[in-house]
Design a protein around this motif. Structure first.
Motif, mmCIF file in Angstrom:
data_model
loop_
_atom_site.group_PDB
_atom_site.id
_atom_site.type_symbol
_atom_site.label_atom_id
_atom_site.label_comp_id
_atom_site.label_asym_id
_atom_site.label_seq_id
_atom_site.Cartn_x
_atom_site.Cartn_y
_atom_site.Cartn_z
ATOM 1 N N ALA A 99 -0.611 55.094 -1.550
ATOM 2 C CA ALA A 99 -1.848 54.332 -1.339
ATOM 3 C C ALA A 99 -1.558 52.975 -0.706
ATOM 4 O O ALA A 99 -2.291 52.522 0.187
ATOM 5 N N THR A 100 -0.488 52.332 -1.137
ATOM 6 C CA THR A 100 -0.145 51.013 -0.600
ATOM 7 C C THR A 100 0.283 51.118 0.855
ATOM 8 O O THR A 100 -0.077 50.267 1.682
ATOM 9 N N ILE A 101 1.040 52.146 1.194
ATOM 10 C CA ILE A 101 1.452 52.354 2.595
ATOM 11 C C ILE A 101 0.216 52.541 3.467
ATOM 12 O O ILE A 101 0.086 51.930 4.531
ATOM 13 N N LEU A 102 -0.700 53.388 3.017
ATOM 14 C CA LEU A 102 -1.918 53.639 3.797
ATOM 15 C C LEU A 102 -2.784 52.388 3.918
ATOM 16 O O LEU A 102 -3.321 52.099 4.999
ATOM 17 N N ILE A 113 2.975 55.174 11.750
ATOM 18 C CA ILE A 113 3.625 55.039 10.448
ATOM 19 C C ILE A 113 4.883 55.897 10.499
ATOM 20 O O ILE A 113 4.818 57.069 10.886
ATOM 21 N N VAL A 114 6.020 55.324 10.124
ATOM 22 C CA VAL A 114 7.279 56.066 10.099
ATOM 23 C C VAL A 114 7.774 56.136 8.661
ATOM 24 O O VAL A 114 7.819 55.116 7.969
ATOM 25 N N LEU A 115 8.128 57.350 8.243
ATOM 26 C CA LEU A 115 8.629 57.585 6.886
ATOM 27 C C LEU A 115 9.869 58.460 6.948
ATOM 28 O O LEU A 115 9.973 59.324 7.810
ATOM 29 N N GLY A 116 10.766 58.251 5.981
ATOM 30 C CA GLY A 116 11.877 59.171 5.811
ATOM 31 C C GLY A 116 11.383 60.397 5.066
ATOM 32 O O GLY A 116 10.548 60.300 4.169
ATOM 33 N N LEU A 127 7.184 68.128 -10.048
ATOM 34 C CA LEU A 127 7.267 67.105 -11.082
ATOM 35 C C LEU A 127 7.050 65.693 -10.549
ATOM 36 O O LEU A 127 6.427 64.870 -11.203
ATOM 37 N N LEU A 128 7.584 65.407 -9.374
ATOM 38 C CA LEU A 128 7.554 64.049 -8.858
ATOM 39 C C LEU A 128 6.446 63.797 -7.852
ATOM 40 O O LEU A 128 6.092 62.672 -7.597
ATOM 41 N N ASP A 134 1.632 62.799 0.514
ATOM 42 C CA ASP A 134 0.364 62.102 0.309
ATOM 43 C C ASP A 134 -0.010 61.234 1.509
ATOM 44 O O ASP A 134 -1.182 61.181 1.900
ATOM 45 N N VAL A 135 0.967 60.562 2.097
ATOM 46 C CA VAL A 135 0.685 59.733 3.280
ATOM 47 C C VAL A 135 0.227 60.621 4.439
ATOM 48 O O VAL A 135 -0.780 60.340 5.093
ATOM 49 N N VAL A 136 0.959 61.698 4.687
ATOM 50 C CA VAL A 136 0.606 62.599 5.792
ATOM 51 C C VAL A 136 -0.795 63.181 5.601
ATOM 52 O O VAL A 136 -1.581 63.244 6.540
ATOM 53 N N GLU A 137 -1.114 63.585 4.372
ATOM 54 C CA GLU A 137 -2.417 64.202 4.110
ATOM 55 C C GLU A 137 -3.588 63.240 4.265
ATOM 56 O O GLU A 137 -4.685 63.654 4.609
ATOM 57 N N HIS A 138 -3.368 61.936 4.002
ATOM 58 C CA HIS A 138 -4.483 60.995 3.986
ATOM 59 C C HIS A 138 -4.461 59.968 5.122
ATOM 60 O O HIS A 138 -5.373 59.153 5.217
ATOM 61 N N ALA A 139 -3.449 60.008 5.956
ATOM 62 C CA ALA A 139 -3.332 59.010 7.028
ATOM 63 C C ALA A 139 -4.406 59.211 8.086
ATOM 64 O O ALA A 139 -4.772 60.333 8.427
ATOM 65 N N THR A 140 -4.899 58.094 8.607
ATOM 66 C CA THR A 140 -5.840 58.129 9.728
ATOM 67 C C THR A 140 -5.137 57.685 11.005
ATOM 68 O O THR A 140 -5.777 57.535 12.038
ATOM 69 N N ARG A 141 -3.829 57.471 10.903
ATOM 70 C CA ARG A 141 -3.009 57.050 12.032
ATOM 71 C C ARG A 141 -1.858 58.042 12.179
ATOM 72 O O ARG A 141 -1.511 58.726 11.229
ATOM 73 N N PRO A 142 -1.256 58.124 13.366
ATOM 74 C CA PRO A 142 -0.127 59.041 13.541
ATOM 75 C C PRO A 142 1.019 58.705 12.579
ATOM 76 O O PRO A 142 1.276 57.540 12.288
#
Length: 155
Positions: A99-102, A113-116, A127-128, A134-142
């Motif tokens: 949520a904070t990244i988005l 947005i770049v993520l490992g 479990l985790l 979550d970022v990929v599913e909810h992002a409005t940016r590439p």
């Protein structure tokens, strides 16, 4: 152009170099974001009044939280100095990572947005959860995912 690179401070050197090279080639401003969760209150397994097992009591020490925050800040600063040869904008935030990244991506109006992306087993994902997912599913940016393999070095 603006690129937001969200880091957990465990990215291999190869990944941070690749992101820095990408931002240089695109002549993009690079914003490096590290999000850490606040320390959860730790439940006591035994009720201190009765001695019986009870999870109704919670221990929270603000000094411990402050020490955790200072340690995160120190590690993030060391990561930036060690990994990046060009100036970057840095942001250290507390909160739920995805949520904070988005939120930061929207607030900064980033273009990418770049993520490992680590390869987790099914049980670990169950479990985790997955910040990346979550970022990929909810992002409005590439979103660009940088694969992280177990054999890569972390410096």
């Amino acid at each position: 152009m603006k690129i937001l690179f969200a880091v957990d401070l465990e990215e291999p050197v190869e990944v941070t170099r690749a992101v820095e090279t990408l931002s240089t080639r695109l002549e993009a401003e690079l914003l490096v974001l590290h999000v850490f969760a606040t320390a959860p209150a730790t439940p006591l397994p035994i009720d201190p009044m009765s001695g019986f097992g009870d999870l109704s009591y919670v221990v929270y020490d603000p000094a411990v939280q402050e020490n955790i925050e200072r340690a995160e800040e120190h590690e993030f600063h060391a990561f930036l100095v060690e990994r990046f040869s060009r100036p970057v904008r840095a942001a250290l935030r507390k909160g739920e990572p995805a949520a904070t990244i988005l939120d930061e991506a929207e607030a900064e109006a980033v273009d990418l947005i770049v993520l490992g992306k680590r390869h987790h087993g099914r049980l670990e994902r169950l479990l985790l959860g997955s910040v990346t997912r979550d970022v990929v599913e909810h992002a409005t940016r590439p979103v660009l995912l940088m694969p992280i393999h177990r054999e890569q070095k972390q410096a």
